[in-house]
Enzyme design. Sequence first.
Site, mmCIF file in Angstrom:
data_model
loop_
_atom_site.group_PDB
_atom_site.id
_atom_site.type_symbol
_atom_site.label_atom_id
_atom_site.label_comp_id
_atom_site.label_asym_id
_atom_site.label_seq_id
_atom_site.Cartn_x
_atom_site.Cartn_y
_atom_site.Cartn_z
ATOM 1 N N ASP A 10 -10.448 10.506 -5.683
ATOM 2 C CA ASP A 10 -11.705 11.232 -5.862
ATOM 3 C C ASP A 10 -11.503 12.488 -6.699
ATOM 4 O O ASP A 10 -12.423 13.286 -6.858
ATOM 5 C CB ASP A 10 -12.310 11.607 -4.504
ATOM 6 N N LYS B 62 -1.834 22.654 -6.852
ATOM 7 C CA LYS B 62 -1.116 23.750 -7.497
ATOM 8 C C LYS B 62 -0.219 23.217 -8.613
ATOM 9 O O LYS B 62 0.468 22.222 -8.437
ATOM 10 C CB LYS B 62 -0.274 24.505 -6.465
ATOM 11 N N ASP C 261 0.858 -1.183 0.000
ATOM 12 C CA ASP C 261 0.000 0.000 0.000
ATOM 13 C C ASP C 261 0.894 1.232 0.000
ATOM 14 O O ASP C 261 1.566 1.526 0.988
ATOM 15 C CB ASP C 261 -0.906 -0.022 1.238
ATOM 16 N N GLU D 62 4.782 5.078 3.929
ATOM 17 C CA GLU D 62 4.237 6.408 4.207
ATOM 18 C C GLU D 62 5.388 7.383 4.443
ATOM 19 O O GLU D 62 6.332 7.085 5.176
ATOM 20 C CB GLU D 62 3.327 6.368 5.437
ATOM 21 N N ASP E 282 -1.817 12.176 -2.661
ATOM 22 C CA ASP E 282 -1.929 13.628 -2.549
ATOM 23 C C ASP E 282 -2.023 14.232 -3.949
ATOM 24 O O ASP E 282 -1.123 14.058 -4.767
ATOM 25 C CB ASP E 282 -0.705 14.170 -1.811
#
Length: 346
Positions: free
Chosen positions: A248, A203, A118, A143, A199
Site C-alpha cells: 500500500d 527512514k 509466502d 517470517e 516492511d
Amino acid sequence: SQQKNKPFLEEVQVGGYRMMMLIAGRVVSITAARRVMTMPRCVKISTRPSMEIQIADSKKDSDIEDNLLKKGEGKKKKKKRMRQHINVFSGAAAIPIELEDDWFPKSYESTHLPLSVDLGSARGGFCLNLAKMLPNRNFLGLEVNPVSYNLANERLQKQHAKKKNCTFLKANVHFDLERILTEASQYSIIDQILIQFPDPHFKKRNHKRRMVTPKFAQIIQNTLIDSATKRKCQGLPIKSCFVYLATDVEELAEEMCLIFSQHSSLQPSNSFFLIDDNDHQDQTDQNKKNFVEYSISSHQNTATQQHITSPFQVRTERESAVLAGLGKTSSIKGHVFRKIFVPPPL
C-alpha cells in the site's frame, strides 16, 4: 553529637533494610534514602527537639511493607504492542536458520504438489486459510519476526488440518532464502512466490533492510525460470509461474518493480494464470489441470498496478485493513498497488 545543629550519622534497621541518615538539628537528609530504598514510611521521625528516631511497631511495619510491595498492582497493565520493525542485520535475526537435511519431506504429506512460498507470512492467516481451501497445493511461510512466527505455529497446531500442506519457518530472506528455495525445488515445483506488504522501512537509513534487493531479485529469477522450464516440459503455460508483489506504499511498489526490471530477466505482466486446484484431486496428471487467467488493471500515472480485490481467494490481515481504509501509512487510502512478474519466453 547531640548538640544542636551538629550533624551526626546514625544507622537504622528498618524492615530488613539498613539506612544511614544524617541528622542536623531538625533537618533529616533522607531524600536520597527515599529515592533508593523506597521505604521512608517505615521510619517515624518525631518533631521533638531531641530529633529522636522511632521505629514503627512490627504490625504496622509489615503492613506498610506489604502496601509498598503491592504498589502499582492495582494499575491496569497496558497491552504490549508487537514490535513490527525488525533489524534483519543484527541480533538473532542475522543468524542463519538451522534445517535438517530432510526438513521438506517431514513438513508435508505430499511433496510432489506445487508449492507457494509466502515471504513475510506474519501471523500465518493467509497461508493457513488458503491451505485449507486448496488441499492439493503446499504452502510455505517464511517470517523473521519471532513473535509472529510463534503465533503462526500456534494457529497451525490448533487448526488440526486433515492434510498436512502448510508449514512455517523462522527465516531471514536476506540470508536463508536461496538455500530454502534450492532445497524445496528438489522435491516440488515452486510456481508462486508471494511478497505481500513487506516492511517499508520508511527512514532512508533503513532502506537497506527492505526485502527486495538486486540479489533477492536474482534468486527469485533463478527459481522461477527453473520452475517454468519444468512446466514447459509438461506442456503447461509459463505464466503459471510468477512472483506477486503487493503493497500500500506507492514509493516501495515502484522501487520493487524497478529492481525486478533492472536486475532480473523477469518480465512484468498484466495477466497471469492460477491453477484451479479444486477441480482435480489427482494432481499427478498435470494435463488435467485447468488454468484460470487473471488480469490486473493499470493505475493511472504510476508504473505499478492496482486491483481492488486480491487475485487469490483470501486476503492477508494487512490487506483487509488497508482496503477498509485503516492503513495509516497507505499512500492512497483504501488502495493496494500490485504487480506480477513472470519468466521470459523459453
